[in-house]
Design a protein around this motif. Structure first.
Motif, mmCIF file in Angstrom:
data_model
loop_
_atom_site.group_PDB
_atom_site.id
_atom_site.type_symbol
_atom_site.label_atom_id
_atom_site.label_comp_id
_atom_site.label_asym_id
_atom_site.label_seq_id
_atom_site.Cartn_x
_atom_site.Cartn_y
_atom_site.Cartn_z
ATOM 1 N N ALA A 91 81.284 65.136 26.706
ATOM 2 C CA ALA A 91 81.139 63.694 26.960
ATOM 3 C C ALA A 91 81.850 62.701 25.951
ATOM 4 C CB ALA A 91 79.600 63.312 26.839
ATOM 5 N N LYS A 92 82.701 61.921 26.645
ATOM 6 C CA LYS A 92 83.549 61.129 25.561
ATOM 7 C C LYS A 92 83.624 59.712 26.365
ATOM 8 C CE LYS A 92 87.962 61.416 26.511
ATOM 9 N NZ LYS A 92 89.393 62.063 26.516
ATOM 10 N N ASP A 93 83.428 58.796 25.337
ATOM 11 C CA ASP A 93 83.415 57.330 25.812
ATOM 12 C C ASP A 93 84.610 56.899 25.851
ATOM 13 O OD1 ASP A 93 84.239 56.879 22.965
ATOM 14 O OD2 ASP A 93 82.278 56.552 22.618
ATOM 15 N N SER A 94 84.919 55.615 26.437
ATOM 16 C CA SER A 94 86.337 54.946 26.469
ATOM 17 C C SER A 94 86.683 54.179 25.375
ATOM 18 C CB SER A 94 86.292 54.275 27.875
ATOM 19 O OG SER A 94 85.925 54.942 29.042
ATOM 20 N N GLY A 95 86.086 54.123 24.308
ATOM 21 C CA GLY A 95 86.354 53.295 23.134
ATOM 22 C C GLY A 95 87.595 53.799 22.482
ATOM 23 N N SER A 96 87.922 52.817 21.571
ATOM 24 C CA SER A 96 89.418 53.225 20.728
ATOM 25 C C SER A 96 89.101 53.187 19.359
ATOM 26 C CB SER A 96 90.550 52.516 21.181
ATOM 27 O OG SER A 96 91.666 52.754 20.467
ATOM 28 N N PRO A 97 88.972 54.294 18.357
ATOM 29 C CA PRO A 97 89.294 55.565 18.932
ATOM 30 C C PRO A 97 87.940 55.911 19.619
ATOM 31 C CG PRO A 97 88.661 55.446 16.464
ATOM 32 C CD PRO A 97 89.069 54.075 17.037
ATOM 33 N N HIS A 98 88.169 56.982 20.575
ATOM 34 C CA HIS A 98 86.696 57.367 21.473
ATOM 35 C C HIS A 98 86.034 58.174 20.596
ATOM 36 C CE1 HIS A 98 89.501 60.820 22.196
ATOM 37 N NE2 HIS A 98 88.518 61.523 22.017
ATOM 38 N N ARG A 99 84.593 58.227 21.127
ATOM 39 C CA ARG A 99 83.592 59.262 20.250
ATOM 40 C C ARG A 99 83.134 60.043 21.537
ATOM 41 N NH1 ARG A 99 81.296 58.124 15.298
ATOM 42 N NH2 ARG A 99 82.104 56.166 14.343
ATOM 43 N N GLU A 100 82.862 61.409 21.067
ATOM 44 C CA GLU A 100 82.593 62.524 22.046
ATOM 45 C C GLU A 100 81.444 63.234 21.228
ATOM 46 O OE1 GLU A 100 86.024 65.651 20.649
ATOM 47 O OE2 GLU A 100 86.279 64.062 22.241
ATOM 48 N N SER A 101 80.878 63.998 22.281
ATOM 49 C CA SER A 101 79.727 65.092 21.693
ATOM 50 C C SER A 101 79.923 66.113 23.054
ATOM 51 C CB SER A 101 78.254 64.649 21.606
ATOM 52 O OG SER A 101 78.134 63.910 22.856
ATOM 53 N N ASN A 102 79.212 67.301 22.762
ATOM 54 C CA ASN A 102 79.307 68.233 23.972
ATOM 55 C C ASN A 102 77.841 68.989 23.920
ATOM 56 O OD1 ASN A 102 79.324 71.093 22.166
ATOM 57 N ND2 ASN A 102 81.087 69.631 21.288
#
Length: 853
Positions: free
Chosen positions: A548-559
């Protein structure tokens, strides 16, 4: 024009400093005249901070500089270029028009440089001697009593020169007549202005000369000197012999600045020794008293009582000088003069003034570190002393419950910066109302407040968070490709693109196959779909990771981990692999007089299903009405049941059915033609073809196959013994396999049987290589070795019904073979401790066609 720069650091904060710059420029300069370079003189680097040489920054293009004028006392005269920082004139400067009452003419500017530096700029307008002294009129008429004693003074009209300093009015000259009756005395007021007085030098005699013409010249100090003249016409008359006399030449009075109108300032008293009208005194302000004095005070002409007429303001002028004259009503009066100095006492009548010099434009990022400057504030109080001492703070600051995360830091000269004092969190509060409170030290104190709003800008400081760490999905095998399996859900409390979550599957494999051929995920809602039809017999379960990744810059993610469990369905019918069938029919030859219990043959079938769906039962459904044969329902072995079966039915056609135990049950049938063979009984293990024994023992086509299979069986038995020894040796350390080697008794204690040709049978298997699917025959043991089957692959592109005249050889095979349930196999793990035994490929051999004999 000359440039005088005085630049020093006033005070530093984490993001702001104040600098003072002093310039001077002569008046009468035209538009576009450059006064100074603020960026250079204040040693500012482009984009803020110090110069590159001071910062140690490498060379290169600097960020673009910006200069913004916050306050300008003369915006019509001076301006600053927003990019270059040049201070220049906008039009011709006339000092006299700008500062006609001030001895020193200054223009002040406040420039916000690079959003980090405050430059306090003062530009002094230098005076040029462009104005000559001037009198109010061309001539002045004076009446002087002839009895005026020598030393009597008469104030003369003052000249006015708008220039300042040395270029202003310097002195007066009197061109007197030939008799030397008059002289000129030049005096100075407290503010430095000069005024002339005509002094009688000798006794006057009207009868000798009644009129005198004098020329008064006013000179300035410029170079060259400029001058102005006025003609004084003196007429001598007979007048009063005595003038009024004040008790003192000057008086000092203290008065509070908030004195109400009509308050008595002083009661003057002047006496005149004359009698009658010659001794009656009238009071008035002197002719050269400023208009401001006449606006603030009044004087009673009869009594000399001075009262407050206007509103007094200590902040405007703390000391006021009042020039008063007294003259009698006699003919040719000679006035007397005195000075009243009024000292105003300050009162706390001005509340603090709060001004926002600069407020951060736009929203403040929640990632801004503590100490970030959001506003520059200037707080002033026109009062003096304690009345002007200020205390400032941010309302609601201090770090308590509900406190705003801002504080006020004092810089210099009543400048304050509003800075953050702790990290911000937009998710907790997205907007603040910042209120500045200023309080002076008066009694009672006066307060002022001023507010502004700060919006908090969202930053991508929160990663998406899954509702679970592990999602377990179940799907029956033989599903339809594209079938919905389930969904994952991740939430992000950030806003906009920072909180927009997209889903993807991380790279992975199921065996040697990419996970992307198994499942897909909807990037928007996290729905998971199957991309293929699953086969429980091939894949019982598999796992993959969803990102799961957001659309921010830089993006953040988790799985998160998704585990898909494939549920078994009875979808595979049994497949009869022994004996070899041609058109679902096989022929078995049994010698006559075989007797009861003779093994006619064994039927073997495979079922790819597991559990009850893969457990098989064998039975004869047709052709055995006379009960000549019996069939073991578990092993599939057919034996004779009647001693004279060949006499009752020399050729018996048996229909054999193999059924699994699934729901619903699936089955396969085959026709077995049992034919009685004339002649002696063949030796054990000797094959029979087409009802007769082969007549050419040296060139029997089945002989190479029998020899090969026997050899492979011996090799396989040796390998099994080796594995058993290794299993026993590593059992205490690894314990990752369970291997049992069957012997003749099935219990592991009896004598091991010798493997003969009847102990080996071929069963189909499935496999693939790079060229496509192969027809594979598995070689397994006969019922005597049912507890320890060994598997070999017969790989050829010929059909399973190929003639038996082909020569076959055994060789190792790398393809996996599924061991059907119902047989006890040898499953070992050679990959190390902790490896799943089901993933280790079993040791096996394959029979590959190499040509005809």
């Amino acid at each position: 024009m000359y440039l005088s720069i005085c630049c020093f650091f006033l005070c530093w904060t984490p993001a702001l400093s104040l600098k003072n710059l002093n310039y001077s420029v002569p008046e009468e300069q035209g538009a576009g005249t450059v006064i100074g370079n603020i960026g250079r003189d204040a040693r500012l680097a482009a984009g803020g901070g110090m110069l590159p040489a001071e910062r140690g920054a490498p060379g290169g293009r600097s960020p673009k500089s910006t200069f913004r004028v916050l306050e300008n006392s003369a915006p019509h005269l001076l301006d600053v270029d927003g990019e270059s920082g040049l201070l220049y004139t906008k039009q011709r400067i006339d000092r006299e028009a700008l500062c006609w009452r001030s001895a020193k003419c200054q223009v002040s500017l406040e420039v916000f440089a690079n959003d980090q530096e405050i430059c306090m700029i003062k530009v002094e307008i230098q005076d040029l001697n462009d104005n000559a002294p001037a009198f109010p009129s061309d001539q002045v008429d004076m009446d002087i009593s002839e009895n005026a004693a020598p030393g009597t003074r008469f104030p003369l009209t003052s000249a006015h020169d708008p220039d300042a300093g040395d270029n202003g009015l310097r002195t007066y000259l009197l061109t007197r007549d030939d008799y030397g009756l008059f002289s000129l005395d030049v005096k100075s007021r407290g503010d430095g202005t000069k005024f002339p007085e005509l002094v009688i030098q000798k006794p006057l005699d009207r009868e000798e000369q009644s009129h005198h013409t004098l020329v008064l010249t006013a000179l300035d100090g410029g170079d060259p000197t400029r001058s102005g003249t006025v003609q004084i016409n003196v007429r001598l008359i007979d007048s009063n012999d005595n003038s009024p006399v004040f008790e003192a030449a000057s008086y000092v009075v203290e008065l509070p600045e908030n004195a109400p109108l009509g308050t008595v300032v002083i009661d003057l008293n002047a006496t005149d020794a004359d009698e009658g009208t010659n001794g009656e005194v009238l009071y008035s302000f002197s002719g050269y008293a400023p208009e401001r004095v006449r606006d603030l005070f009044s004087i009673d002409p009869q009594s000399g009582l001075i009262r407050v007429k206007g509103n007094l303001d200590y902040e405007e002028n703390g000391i006021i000088e009042i020039d008063v004259q007294a003259r009698d009503l006699g003919p040719n009066p000679i006035p007397a003069h005195c000075k009243v100095t009024v000292r105003l006492i300050d009162r706390n009548d001005n509340a603090p003034t709060i001004g926002f010099v600069s407020v951060r434009q736009g929203a403040l990022s929640e990632a801004a570190p503590p100490g970030t400057v959001i506003a520059l504030v200037r707080v002033t109080d026109r009062d003096s002393g304690k009345n002007g001492q200020l205390q400032c703070r941010v309302l609601g600051g201090g770090g308590g419950p509900g406190a705003v995360p801002f504080t006020l830091e004092e810089n210099y000269d009543n400048f304050y910066t509003v800075v953050t004092d702790r990290p911000l969190d937009r998710e907790a509060q997205d907007e603040y109302n910042v209120t500045i409170v200023a309080r002076d030290g008066g009694n009672p104190p006066l307060n002022s407040t001023k507010s502004f709003s700060v919006r908090i800008l969202d930053e991508n400081d929160n990663p998406p968070r899954f509702s679970k760490n592990l999602y377990v999905l179940q799907v029956p095998e033989n599903n339809i490709p594209g079938e919905y399996l389930g969904s994952v859900l991740a939430q992000d409390p950030d806003l906009g693109q920072n909180g927009t979550v997209s889903y993807s599957i991380l790279p992975g494999h199921v065996g040697d196959v990419s996970i992307y051929t198994y499942v897909s995920v909807n990037p928007t809602n996290g729905a998971i779909y199957a991309l293929r039809s699953f086969n429980y017999e091939q894949t019982k379960h598999f796992e993959f990771h969803v990102l799961a990744k957001d659309s921010g810059s830089p993006h953040r993610e988790s799985n998160a981990t998704v585990r898909v469990t494939v549920l078994d369905v009875n979808d595979n019918a049994p497949l009869i692999v022994l004996p070899a069938l041609i058109n679902d029919t096989a022929e078995l030859q049994v010698p006559r007089n075989a007797g009861v219990g003779y093994p006619v043959g064994t039927v073997r079938a495979l079922d790819s299903d597991f559990g009850e769906s893969g457990r098989l039962t064998y039975e004869i459904v047709e052709g055995n009405e006379e009960h000549l044969f019996e069939m073991d329902p578990t092993s599939g072995e057919i034996r004779t049941l009647h001693p004279y079966w060949e006499e009752l039915s020399p050729v018996a056609e048996l229909v054999v059915k193999v059924s699994d135990h699934g729901k619903p049950s699936l089955s396969a049938v085959a026709k077995l033609i049992v034919r009685a063979l004339a002649g002696p009984l063949p030796e054990a293990g000797e094959p029979q073809v087409n009802g007769e024994q082969h007549r050419r023992p040296h060139w029997d086509l089945s002989l190479p196959l029998i020899v090969t299979l026997s050899t492979v069986s011996i090799i396989l038995l040796a390998a099994m013994i080796t594995i058993a020894v290794k299993c026993k040796r590593e059992n205490k350390e690894i314990r990752t396999y369970n291997c049992r080697i069957a012997d003749g008794s099935g219990g592991g204690k009896g004598k091991k049987k010798k493997i003969s040709k009847n102990d080996i049978m071929l069963v189909p298997s499935e496999g693939e290589d790079s060229r496509g699917p192969l027809n594979v025959m598995n070689v397994v043991s006969s019922p005597s070795l049912a507890t320890s089957p060994m598997y070999f692959d017969y790989q050829t592109r010929l059909p399973l019904s190929s003639p038996r005249s082909e020569v076959m050889y055994l060789k190792p095979a790398s393809n996996n073979l599924t061991v059907p349930q119902g047989h006890v196999g040898c499953h070992t793990s050679f990959t190390g401790q902790g490896t799943n035994a089901s993933e280790a490929p079993p040791s096996r051999m394959s029979i590959i066609q190499v040509g005809d004999f």
